[in-house]
Design a protein around this motif. Structure first.
Motif, PDB file in Angstrom:
ATOM      1  N   SER A 261       0.870  -1.182   0.000  1.00 48.77           N
ATOM      2  CA  SER A 261       0.000   0.000   0.000  1.00 48.77           C
ATOM      3  C   SER A 261       0.904   1.229   0.000  1.00 48.77           C
ATOM      4  O   SER A 261       1.825   1.313   0.817  1.00 48.77           O
ATOM      5  N   LEU A 262       0.639   2.127  -0.922  1.00 48.55           N
ATOM      6  CA  LEU A 262       1.524   3.276  -1.077  1.00 48.55           C
ATOM      7  C   LEU A 262       0.734   4.456  -1.631  1.00 48.55           C
ATOM      8  O   LEU A 262      -0.074   4.286  -2.536  1.00 48.55           O
ATOM      9  N   LYS A 263       0.993   5.617  -1.060  1.00 47.42           N
ATOM     10  CA  LYS A 263       0.283   6.814  -1.509  1.00 47.42           C
ATOM     11  C   LYS A 263       1.302   7.864  -1.925  1.00 47.42           C
ATOM     12  O   LYS A 263       2.303   8.057  -1.240  1.00 47.42           O
ATOM     13  N   ALA A 264       1.037   8.513  -3.040  1.00 44.16           N
ATOM     14  CA  ALA A 264       1.847   9.679  -3.428  1.00 44.16           C
ATOM     15  C   ALA A 264       0.906  10.855  -3.570  1.00 44.16           C
ATOM     16  O   ALA A 264      -0.036  10.802  -4.371  1.00 44.16           O
ATOM     17  N   ASP A 265       1.124  11.888  -2.778  1.00 47.62           N
ATOM     18  CA  ASP A 265       0.317  13.099  -2.914  1.00 47.62           C
ATOM     19  C   ASP A 265       0.859  13.945  -4.055  1.00 47.62           C
ATOM     20  O   ASP A 265       2.001  13.759  -4.504  1.00 47.62           O
ATOM     21  N   GLN A 266       0.040  14.872  -4.490  1.00 51.22           N
ATOM     22  CA  GLN A 266       0.480  15.755  -5.559  1.00 51.22           C
ATOM     23  C   GLN A 266       1.760  16.476  -5.155  1.00 51.22           C
ATOM     24  O   GLN A 266       1.847  17.000  -4.036  1.00 51.22           O
ATOM     25  N   GLY A 267       2.766  16.472  -6.038  1.00 48.46           N
ATOM     26  CA  GLY A 267       4.028  17.135  -5.743  1.00 48.46           C
ATOM     27  C   GLY A 267       5.026  16.268  -5.009  1.00 48.46           C
ATOM     28  O   GLY A 267       6.180  16.661  -4.834  1.00 48.46           O
ATOM     29  N   ASP A 268       4.600  15.077  -4.594  1.00 48.23           N
ATOM     30  CA  ASP A 268       5.529  14.166  -3.909  1.00 48.23           C
ATOM     31  C   ASP A 268       6.529  13.565  -4.883  1.00 48.23           C
ATOM     32  O   ASP A 268       6.207  13.282  -6.041  1.00 48.23           O
TER      33      ASP A 268
ATOM     34  N   SER B  52      20.112  15.319 -13.716  1.00 54.94           N
ATOM     35  CA  SER B  52      19.853  16.752 -13.673  1.00 54.94           C
ATOM     36  C   SER B  52      18.485  17.082 -14.286  1.00 54.94           C
ATOM     37  O   SER B  52      17.774  17.963 -13.786  1.00 54.94           O
ATOM     38  N   VAL B  53      18.079  16.347 -15.317  1.00 55.72           N
ATOM     39  CA  VAL B  53      16.739  16.554 -15.887  1.00 55.72           C
ATOM     40  C   VAL B  53      15.669  16.145 -14.866  1.00 55.72           C
ATOM     41  O   VAL B  53      14.672  16.849 -14.662  1.00 55.72           O
ATOM     42  N   ILE B  54      15.903  15.033 -14.188  1.00 55.24           N
ATOM     43  CA  ILE B  54      14.907  14.560 -13.208  1.00 55.24           C
ATOM     44  C   ILE B  54      14.852  15.510 -12.002  1.00 55.24           C
ATOM     45  O   ILE B  54      13.787  15.801 -11.460  1.00 55.24           O
ATOM     46  N   ARG B  55      16.022  16.030 -11.625  1.00 60.96           N
ATOM     47  CA  ARG B  55      16.066  16.995 -10.513  1.00 60.96           C
ATOM     48  C   ARG B  55      15.225  18.224 -10.835  1.00 60.96           C
ATOM     49  O   ARG B  55      14.469  18.713  -9.997  1.00 60.96           O
ATOM     50  N   ASP B  56      15.327  18.708 -12.080  1.00 61.68           N
ATOM     51  CA  ASP B  56      14.522  19.871 -12.481  1.00 61.68           C
ATOM     52  C   ASP B  56      13.024  19.567 -12.368  1.00 61.68           C
ATOM     53  O   ASP B  56      12.243  20.422 -11.964  1.00 61.68           O
ATOM     54  N   LEU B  57      12.650  18.343 -12.723  1.00 58.54           N
ATOM     55  CA  LEU B  57      11.225  17.979 -12.621  1.00 58.54           C
ATOM     56  C   LEU B  57      10.787  17.961 -11.159  1.00 58.54           C
ATOM     57  O   LEU B  57       9.684  18.372 -10.815  1.00 58.54           O
ATOM     58  N   ALA B  58      11.687  17.489 -10.298  1.00 58.89           N
ATOM     59  CA  ALA B  58      11.369  17.467  -8.859  1.00 58.89           C
ATOM     60  C   ALA B  58      11.220  18.899  -8.339  1.00 58.89           C
ATOM     61  O   ALA B  58      10.310  19.205  -7.573  1.00 58.89           O
ATOM     62  N   LEU B  59      12.121  19.789  -8.796  1.00 60.96           N
ATOM     63  CA  LEU B  59      12.078  21.179  -8.333  1.00 60.96           C
ATOM     64  C   LEU B  59      10.795  21.881  -8.755  1.00 60.96           C
ATOM     65  O   LEU B  59      10.291  22.746  -8.047  1.00 60.96           O
TER      66      LEU B  59
ATOM     67  N   ARG C 225       6.755  18.212  -9.695  1.00 60.45           N
ATOM     68  CA  ARG C 225       6.030  17.172 -10.408  1.00 60.45           C
ATOM     69  C   ARG C 225       5.902  15.954  -9.526  1.00 60.45           C
ATOM     70  O   ARG C 225       6.850  15.597  -8.829  1.00 60.45           O
ATOM     71  N   THR C 226       4.769  15.311  -9.589  1.00 62.20           N
ATOM     72  CA  THR C 226       4.593  14.088  -8.819  1.00 62.20           C
ATOM     73  C   THR C 226       5.359  12.968  -9.517  1.00 62.20           C
ATOM     74  O   THR C 226       5.208  12.765 -10.719  1.00 62.20           O
ATOM     75  N   MET C 227       6.206  12.277  -8.746  1.00 59.41           N
ATOM     76  CA  MET C 227       7.013  11.237  -9.368  1.00 59.41           C
ATOM     77  C   MET C 227       7.167  10.042  -8.437  1.00 59.41           C
ATOM     78  O   MET C 227       7.246  10.205  -7.219  1.00 59.41           O
TER      79      MET C 227
ATOM     80  N   SER D 298      10.560  13.267  -1.304  1.00 56.75           N
ATOM     81  CA  SER D 298       9.790  13.640  -0.114  1.00 56.75           C
ATOM     82  C   SER D 298       9.585  12.416   0.758  1.00 56.75           C
ATOM     83  O   SER D 298       9.399  12.537   1.968  1.00 56.75           O
ATOM     84  N   LYS D 299       9.618  11.236   0.137  1.00 63.27           N
ATOM     85  CA  LYS D 299       9.460   9.998   0.902  1.00 63.27           C
ATOM     86  C   LYS D 299      10.296   8.907   0.241  1.00 63.27           C
ATOM     87  O   LYS D 299      10.406   8.857  -0.982  1.00 63.27           O
ATOM     88  N   VAL D 300      10.887   8.055   1.063  1.00 63.98           N
ATOM     89  CA  VAL D 300      11.659   6.921   0.540  1.00 63.98           C
ATOM     90  C   VAL D 300      11.034   5.642   1.081  1.00 63.98           C
ATOM     91  O   VAL D 300      10.680   5.558   2.261  1.00 63.98           O
ATOM     92  N   VAL D 301      10.892   4.665   0.180  1.00 62.24           N
ATOM     93  CA  VAL D 301      10.242   3.410   0.540  1.00 62.24           C
ATOM     94  C   VAL D 301      11.220   2.269   0.266  1.00 62.24           C
ATOM     95  O   VAL D 301      11.801   2.204  -0.819  1.00 62.24           O
ATOM     96  N   PHE D 302      11.412   1.422   1.261  1.00 60.86           N
ATOM     97  CA  PHE D 302      12.360   0.317   1.118  1.00 60.86           C
ATOM     98  C   PHE D 302      11.584  -0.989   0.918  1.00 60.86           C
ATOM     99  O   PHE D 302      10.820  -1.399   1.785  1.00 60.86           O
ATOM    100  N   PHE D 303      11.772  -1.600  -0.256  1.00 61.82           N
ATOM    101  CA  PHE D 303      11.116  -2.875  -0.581  1.00 61.82           C
ATOM    102  C   PHE D 303      12.016  -4.026  -0.167  1.00 61.82           C
ATOM    103  O   PHE D 303      13.228  -4.005  -0.406  1.00 61.82           O
ATOM    104  N   GLN D 304      11.375  -5.028   0.434  1.00 62.70           N
ATOM    105  CA  GLN D 304      12.108  -6.256   0.714  1.00 62.70           C
ATOM    106  C   GLN D 304      11.146  -7.424   0.514  1.00 62.70           C
ATOM    107  O   GLN D 304      10.068  -7.457   1.130  1.00 62.70           O
ATOM    108  N   ASN D 305      11.520  -8.343  -0.359  1.00 63.78           N
ATOM    109  CA  ASN D 305      10.693  -9.536  -0.577  1.00 63.78           C
ATOM    110  C   ASN D 305       9.231  -9.234  -0.837  1.00 63.78           C
ATOM    111  O   ASN D 305       8.346  -9.890  -0.293  1.00 63.78           O
ATOM    112  N   GLY D 306       8.958  -8.257  -1.659  1.00 68.06           N
ATOM    113  CA  GLY D 306       7.568  -7.988  -2.043  1.00 68.06           C
ATOM    114  C   GLY D 306       6.756  -7.255  -1.000  1.00 68.06           C
ATOM    115  O   GLY D 306       5.539  -7.150  -1.127  1.00 68.06           O
ATOM    116  N   LEU D 307       7.419  -6.731   0.014  1.00 66.05           N
ATOM    117  CA  LEU D 307       6.722  -5.949   1.044  1.00 66.05           C
ATOM    118  C   LEU D 307       7.482  -4.653   1.285  1.00 66.05           C
ATOM    119  O   LEU D 307       8.681  -4.573   1.020  1.00 66.05           O
TER     120      LEU D 307
END
Ligand code: ATP
Ligand code: MG
Length: 255
Positions: free
Chosen positions: A25-32, A192-199, A202-204, A219-228
């Protein structure tokens, strides 16, 4: 309260007997900017591919700006998308960038950018070309607009692929290890292109092995391990104060 840009609930994915995603379960808000990190085979790419239904989930729901992707069970009990038009509409709101660029090799750079806008989304050709040229200028590739992808460097191809994803004016960008197929000296120009989009807020959702970059832009980091999801939090929490031994070990293995 505003609606989440992406909201995934209890996502499972099985390939035959192998359960690759076990309830994400994961949520990304606008601008995240949500970065997904984790070891090889932990399910990161499968998760990203499920969001735009390049893989069909086995269970769970996916909402894009509050709209749930319609699915039904077929006679074998598997989920299948049940509304093709809705799926096409939702896909046109998600821009996807793959590890291996996936540009159409028999089309020039500008043709790659206008293909979906003109032939799938029905935009007027001249408008699509105007936007394509603007995006190519932004990623510093305007001079290469009439060149075939095989004549571009890996970094240039990936920048063209990012411009192509932006050409559909997506609400959310999905990146699957956009720099891991690149020679080290070409990584910076793509980040650098992706950084500009973050600045520009843009929601990514970004699967990456570039830990410093994830730390900087997320804005948030998610660590996956074994499908969870084993751990999630701010970049400061995840990299500065990892709680699980698995995450500590993973971070050590990357450095
Ligand atoms: N189409 C498929 N059929 C069967 N198994 C698959 C399929 N796609 C992925 N898998 C398996 O699912 C698991 C997760 O794969 P996935 O590509 O999502 O991992 P990942 O976290 O992206 O890894 P990496 O960091 O190496 O890219 C792996 O065990 C993989 O072999
Ligand atoms: Mg992967």
């Amino acid at each position: 309260m505003s609606v989440a840009a992406i909201e995934v609930s209890n996502l499972h994915k099985r390939f035959g007997p192998l359960e690759v995603l076990k309830g994400i379960s994961l949520k990304a808000d606008q601008g995240d900017v949500v970065s997904i990190i984790g070891g090889s085979g932990s399910g990161k790419s499968t998760f990203l591919r499920c969001i735009n239904v390049l893989e069909t989930p086995s269970e769970g729901t996916i909402k894009v700006h509050g709209e749930e992707i319609a699915m039904r069970r077929d006679s074998a009990g598997s989920l299948v998308p049940s509304d093709r038009r809705q799926l096409q509409k939702i896909r046109s709101r998600l821009g996807m960038v793959f590890q291996n660029f996936n540009l159409w090799q028999h089309r020039t750079v500008v043709e790659n950018l206008i293909e979906v806008p003109v032939h799938v989304l029905g935009q007027p050709r001249d408008e699509a070309i105007a936007l394509a040229d603007e995006l190519l200028r932004r990623v510093d590739l305007y001079e290469k607009r009439d060149v075939y992808p095989c004549f571009l460097s890996g970094g240039q191809q990936q920048r063209a692929a990012i411009a192509r994803a932006l050409a559909i004016k997506p609400e959310v960008m999905l990146f699957d290890e956009p720099t891991s197929a690149l020679d080290p000296e070409l990584v910076g120009e793509v980040l650098s292109v992706i950084r500009d989009l973050a600045l520009e807020k843009r929601t990514m959702i970004l699967v990456t092995h570039e830990m410093k970059f994830a730390q900087e832009v997320s804005s948030k980091v998610v660590f996956f391990q074994n499908g969870l999801i084993a751990e999630q939090g701010s970049p400061g929490d995840i990299f500065g104060a990892p709680k699980t031994e698995a995450l500590r070990k993973f971070i050590r293995s990357i450095h």
